[in-house]
Structures are given as C-alpha cells and as structure tokens.
Design an enzyme around this catalytic site. Sequence first.
Site, PDB file in Angstrom:
ATOM      1  N   ARG A 233      20.613  29.422   7.691  1.00 51.89           N
ATOM      2  CA  ARG A 233      19.495  30.092   8.353  1.00 51.89           C
ATOM      3  C   ARG A 233      18.850  29.142   9.348  1.00 51.89           C
ATOM      4  NH1 ARG A 233      21.326  34.178   7.194  1.00 51.89           N
ATOM      5  NH2 ARG A 233      20.486  35.953   6.007  1.00 51.89           N
ATOM      6  N   GLU A 261      15.147  34.299  16.754  1.00 51.12           N
ATOM      7  CA  GLU A 261      16.328  34.990  17.256  1.00 51.12           C
ATOM      8  C   GLU A 261      15.941  36.282  17.955  1.00 51.12           C
ATOM      9  OE1 GLU A 261      19.491  33.256  13.966  1.00 51.12           O
ATOM     10  OE2 GLU A 261      18.632  35.250  13.649  1.00 51.12           O
ATOM     11  N   HIS A 283      24.349  34.173  16.230  1.00 53.07           N
ATOM     12  CA  HIS A 283      24.264  34.731  14.873  1.00 53.07           C
ATOM     13  C   HIS A 283      25.366  35.767  14.648  1.00 53.07           C
ATOM     14  CE1 HIS A 283      21.260  35.481  11.378  1.00 53.07           C
ATOM     15  NE2 HIS A 283      22.515  35.641  10.970  1.00 53.07           N
TER      16      HIS A 283
END
Length: 307
Positions: A233, A261, A283
Amino acid sequence: MKIVLLDTITFGDTDLSGFDQFGDVAVYEKTVPEQTQSRVMDADVIVTNKVVITKEIMQECKNLKLICVAATGMNNVDLEAASELGIAVKNVAGYSTDSVIQHTFSMLFYLMGHSRYYDESVKDKTYSNSGVFTDVSRPFFEVKGKKWGIIGLGEIGRGVAKVADCFGADVCYYSTSGKNNNSEYKNVDLDTLLSSCDIVTIHAPLNEQTNNLLDYEQLSRCKEGTIVLNLGRGGIINEDAVAKLVDEKELYFGLDVFTKEPLSSESPLLSVKNKERLYMTPHIAWTSVEARDELIAGVIKNIKESL
C-alpha cells in the site's frame, strides 16, 4: 431489487452482466463524492471499489441491505455505522494473489535487467550503429544466490517467496504484525532485512504498524544496488525519501501503489534525475483479466449468499 455499481471504470472490460439476475442494475463508471448520495438513495445493494460510503449516506438509504466492496480492503466504508444500522458489508479476498505475484517479478526484471535502457538503445539505433553484436554496458545479475527480504509474509508474500525459491534466492522476512511465524523462511528484524538484502519486496497492509515504515533513515540502510518494490500500500514507503535516494545512491525502486492515487502531478517522484532507477505503475498489480473476472464473480457470490 436495485443494485448500484458506483465505479465500474476500475473493472475495465470485465463482463458485468451477472448482476442482471438480481433485478434493476444502475451502472456508473465514476462517482464523485457529491454524486454518491443521490445515486444510492433507493439502492438495496451498493457495489463500490473505492467510492467512500459514510454513515450519513447509509442513514438516508432506507432500502439498503448490503454493501459489496469490490476489493479486499474495506476502509472506504464506515463499518461501525453499517453494523449499527444492520447493513451487511462483504469484501472479496484472494482474487488478485497470482496477479500481484506476477507483477512483482515483472517489476523486478524490468529494473534488474535495465530493460528501459536496452529497449531504447535498440529503438533509437544506438545498437544498430555500434558495430558490436551485443551490449554489456549495463550489467545485470541473476536472482540465484541473492538475498531476498519480504516485508509482510501473508498469502501474497508467501507466494512471492515460493517463486523466489525457484529462482534460487535466499529468502527471509519481516513480520509487520509481529505475529506471523513461518518455519520455511528466516524471520529477521527490519534493520537486518534492509541492510543485508539485495531485493526487498513489500506485501503488507497499511496500518499503524506500517504507516511510513520505510522513511529516509530506514531506506538509507539499504546497500548499493538494492532493489526495493512496494506492492502493498502507498504510505508504507515515504515517497519524498524515495525521490531523494534515487539521486543520492544507487538504489532502485519499483512502486505500484502511492500515498495519494492517482499520483499528484506535483509529486517529487516525477522529477527525479536518475529515472532509470525508478519504475512506477498505476496500481495495476491486481488487475490481470483473470483477477478482475474472479473479483466480479466473488461480488456476485456475496450478493447471492447474503440476500
């Protein structure tokens, strides 16, 4: 029954027709916070990946019985409020394990093999004009015999360890919770892992124990040539520290997750000088076609079992 899907853009071209069996389905590619309340007002089931569902939103939804999080982490839903209001919350676990393991090695080989440099040297005709059949100007090493440290030995971490074993790496791990004990691999403290390993991969959740776990001081302990990959993460690695270190020391970083993000256009990560030492992907480690299919199948299963 009405089902509302709030952010289907994250599922790509995955087939969503399986939801039709339950009744009326409203599909939204993106939902900004100002739109959430009105879109879910009369929903029986909400399906969200990252759209935040607050207590205030749930209180206004008189028909709401179930919130399906199309992910493993459920930090975008007020779980305490859902419990108080009698609304079930279900997630999907394990769907992306193989995809994340594969992307871990994809990132490793890109950095270890200097793929960017060699690809560009052929395409810009540097190789064609060299007069030599090969190019060894950027040496790369084998995984075999290298020390590989894993931060977070959960399901994904164990999967990475098994593949690293096949390549002949010497695997050790650091348990971020302090509770994980695996007899197959050596358990070491964080300082030992960082200072001794050639490859460091992160597969841990973001929590009080892991937030800013690897800051400038910690990462500075890595030896020259170390490759550090974060597929856990954003927030586990201090991004300002990474931006400084790739220009101060021969360290290589692969980041698939970020503190915010999408990544801010003002992020210092986008202004480093030694760009070849930093490989970033948006991601996507979890997003193989198979993983997304399994995720949607898991959400549909949760709806069937709950309702």
